[in-house]
Scaffold this motif. Structure first.
Motif, mmCIF file in Angstrom:
data_model
loop_
_atom_site.group_PDB
_atom_site.id
_atom_site.type_symbol
_atom_site.label_atom_id
_atom_site.label_comp_id
_atom_site.label_asym_id
_atom_site.label_seq_id
_atom_site.Cartn_x
_atom_site.Cartn_y
_atom_site.Cartn_z
ATOM 1 N N SER A 4 43.662 48.366 43.700
ATOM 2 C CA SER A 4 44.192 47.611 44.827
ATOM 3 C C SER A 4 44.048 46.121 44.531
ATOM 4 O O SER A 4 43.078 45.479 44.931
ATOM 5 C CB SER A 4 43.435 47.983 46.102
ATOM 6 N N SER A 5 45.028 45.583 43.821
ATOM 7 C CA SER A 5 44.933 44.185 43.404
ATOM 8 C C SER A 5 44.875 43.247 44.593
ATOM 9 O O SER A 5 44.198 42.213 44.543
ATOM 10 C CB SER A 5 46.116 43.821 42.501
ATOM 11 N N SER A 6 45.571 43.574 45.683
ATOM 12 C CA SER A 6 45.554 42.690 46.852
ATOM 13 C C SER A 6 44.160 42.602 47.452
ATOM 14 O O SER A 6 43.714 41.524 47.866
ATOM 15 C CB SER A 6 46.553 43.188 47.902
ATOM 16 N N GLN A 7 43.439 43.718 47.503
ATOM 17 C CA GLN A 7 42.069 43.704 48.019
ATOM 18 C C GLN A 7 41.141 42.923 47.100
ATOM 19 O O GLN A 7 40.262 42.189 47.559
ATOM 20 C CB GLN A 7 41.558 45.134 48.186
ATOM 21 N N LEU A 8 41.333 43.083 45.799
ATOM 22 C CA LEU A 8 40.514 42.350 44.848
ATOM 23 C C LEU A 8 40.764 40.854 44.983
ATOM 24 O O LEU A 8 39.819 40.058 45.019
ATOM 25 C CB LEU A 8 40.829 42.807 43.426
ATOM 26 N N HIS A 9 42.029 40.467 45.067
ATOM 27 C CA HIS A 9 42.357 39.054 45.210
ATOM 28 C C HIS A 9 41.767 38.488 46.493
ATOM 29 O O HIS A 9 41.272 37.352 46.510
ATOM 30 C CB HIS A 9 43.870 38.866 45.204
ATOM 31 N N SER A 10 41.823 39.274 47.560
ATOM 32 C CA SER A 10 41.263 38.815 48.838
ATOM 33 C C SER A 10 39.761 38.592 48.730
ATOM 34 O O SER A 10 39.233 37.590 49.218
ATOM 35 C CB SER A 10 41.553 39.835 49.946
ATOM 36 N N ALA A 11 39.066 39.529 48.078
ATOM 37 C CA ALA A 11 37.618 39.398 47.923
ATOM 38 C C ALA A 11 37.271 38.129 47.149
ATOM 39 O O ALA A 11 36.338 37.401 47.507
ATOM 40 C CB ALA A 11 37.044 40.623 47.218
ATOM 41 N N ILE A 12 38.030 37.845 46.099
ATOM 42 C CA ILE A 12 37.766 36.652 45.292
ATOM 43 C C ILE A 12 38.122 35.389 46.064
ATOM 44 O O ILE A 12 37.324 34.443 46.131
ATOM 45 C CB ILE A 12 38.544 36.728 43.966
ATOM 46 N N ASP A 13 39.301 35.370 46.674
ATOM 47 C CA ASP A 13 39.749 34.172 47.386
ATOM 48 C C ASP A 13 38.867 33.855 48.589
ATOM 49 O O ASP A 13 38.695 32.683 48.950
ATOM 50 C CB ASP A 13 41.198 34.335 47.841
ATOM 51 N N GLU A 14 38.311 34.886 49.214
ATOM 52 C CA GLU A 14 37.464 34.691 50.393
ATOM 53 C C GLU A 14 35.995 34.502 50.034
ATOM 54 O O GLU A 14 35.147 34.362 50.912
ATOM 55 C CB GLU A 14 37.621 35.882 51.346
ATOM 56 N N GLY A 15 35.698 34.515 48.734
ATOM 57 C CA GLY A 15 34.324 34.291 48.293
ATOM 58 C C GLY A 15 33.407 35.476 48.514
ATOM 59 O O GLY A 15 32.183 35.326 48.502
ATOM 60 N N ARG A 16 33.968 36.679 48.652
ATOM 61 C CA ARG A 16 33.149 37.878 48.826
ATOM 62 C C ARG A 16 32.896 38.499 47.441
ATOM 63 O O ARG A 16 33.265 39.629 47.167
ATOM 64 C CB ARG A 16 33.850 38.870 49.759
ATOM 65 N N PHE A 17 32.218 37.750 46.598
ATOM 66 C CA PHE A 17 32.030 38.167 45.211
ATOM 67 C C PHE A 17 31.148 39.406 45.093
ATOM 68 O O PHE A 17 31.265 40.163 44.136
ATOM 69 C CB PHE A 17 31.441 37.012 44.401
ATOM 70 N N GLU A 18 30.269 39.606 46.071
ATOM 71 C CA GLU A 18 29.405 40.783 46.042
ATOM 72 C C GLU A 18 30.186 42.080 46.258
ATOM 73 O O GLU A 18 29.687 43.166 45.958
ATOM 74 C CB GLU A 18 28.303 40.662 47.093
#
Length: 216
Positions: A4-18
């Motif tokens: 799910s690339s969109s979810q991965l991008h969201s996690a990175i863009d929102e700073g949810r690296f954990e």
């Protein structure tokens, strides 16, 4: 894409690296393709996500699962693995150059920047708890800082440079109770910086662990 690339991008863009590594672990587990770790998979980011979370054993298992052909074709993955090796071996003098020694892709670069910030901040906390005095040279090595960067970092922590000994007098900061559990977790990632005892390493349970045993 098999994730799910969109979810991965969201996690990175929102700073949810954990969230990066757990999300990709779940995607890998749910895939019906036993060869899911293809060149299209964000393997370097996956590996960096485990390092960010301090789950180094999980990162090693991920590396073992990656097909050799994929490893050979992915310079960024090789750079992430070198970072893992340095972290695992507590090679604190090499960790900082490794963070900035590769032309990371935009997504990986955001994880690297977050990892650098996390290590720097919590290494400062650990130094403040572990030393009463420290030389500027040693502090710079442990913090991966230049002389220009070191002075504001020291002042931020309340350290004072003794004009006679040319040593920093280290002031320990009080850690609020609400932050204590998080600090304990972060210490597992930062301990190699100051030669502290290594905490027990967490290993994932369930289906992924079974897969690791089969491939090991």
């Amino acid at each position: 894409m098999s994730f799910s690339s969109s979810q991965l991008h969201s996690a990175i863009d929102e700073g949810r690296f954990e969230d990066i590594a757990p999300q990709l672990d779940e995607e890998e587990l749910q895939s019906s393709n036993p060869m899911v770790l293809t060149p299209d998979w964000p393997i370097a980011v996956h590996l960096l996500g485990h390092i960010y979370n301090g789950r180094l054993e999980d990162a090693r298992f991920l590396w073992k699962r990656v097909p050799e052909a994929v490893k050979e074709q992915n310079p960024e993955l090789a750079a992430a693995f070198r970072l893992l090796q340095m972290t695992w071996n507590k090679d604190y003098q090499a960790i900082w150059p490794a963070l900035g020694g590769h032309a990371w892709s935009p997504e990986a670069a955001k994880v690297i920047a977050a990892l650098h910030t996390k290590l720097r901040a919590h290494s400062l906390q650990l130094l403040s708890r572990s030393y009463s005095t420290i030389s500027p040279a040693k502090a710079a090595v442990l913090l991966g800082a230049s002389e220009t960067e070191l002075q504001p970092l020291a002042e931020q922590e309340g350290w004072k440079l003794d004009p006679t000994t040319k040593m920093f007098k280290v002031e320990e900061r009080v850690v609020e109770d609400a932050d204590y559990a998080d600090l304990q977790h972060l210490e597992r990632l930062s301990q190699y910086m100051v030669h502290l005892e290594t905490d027990a390493i967490y290993v994932r349970q369930g289906s992924l662990n079974c897969r690791n045993q089969q491939q090991g």
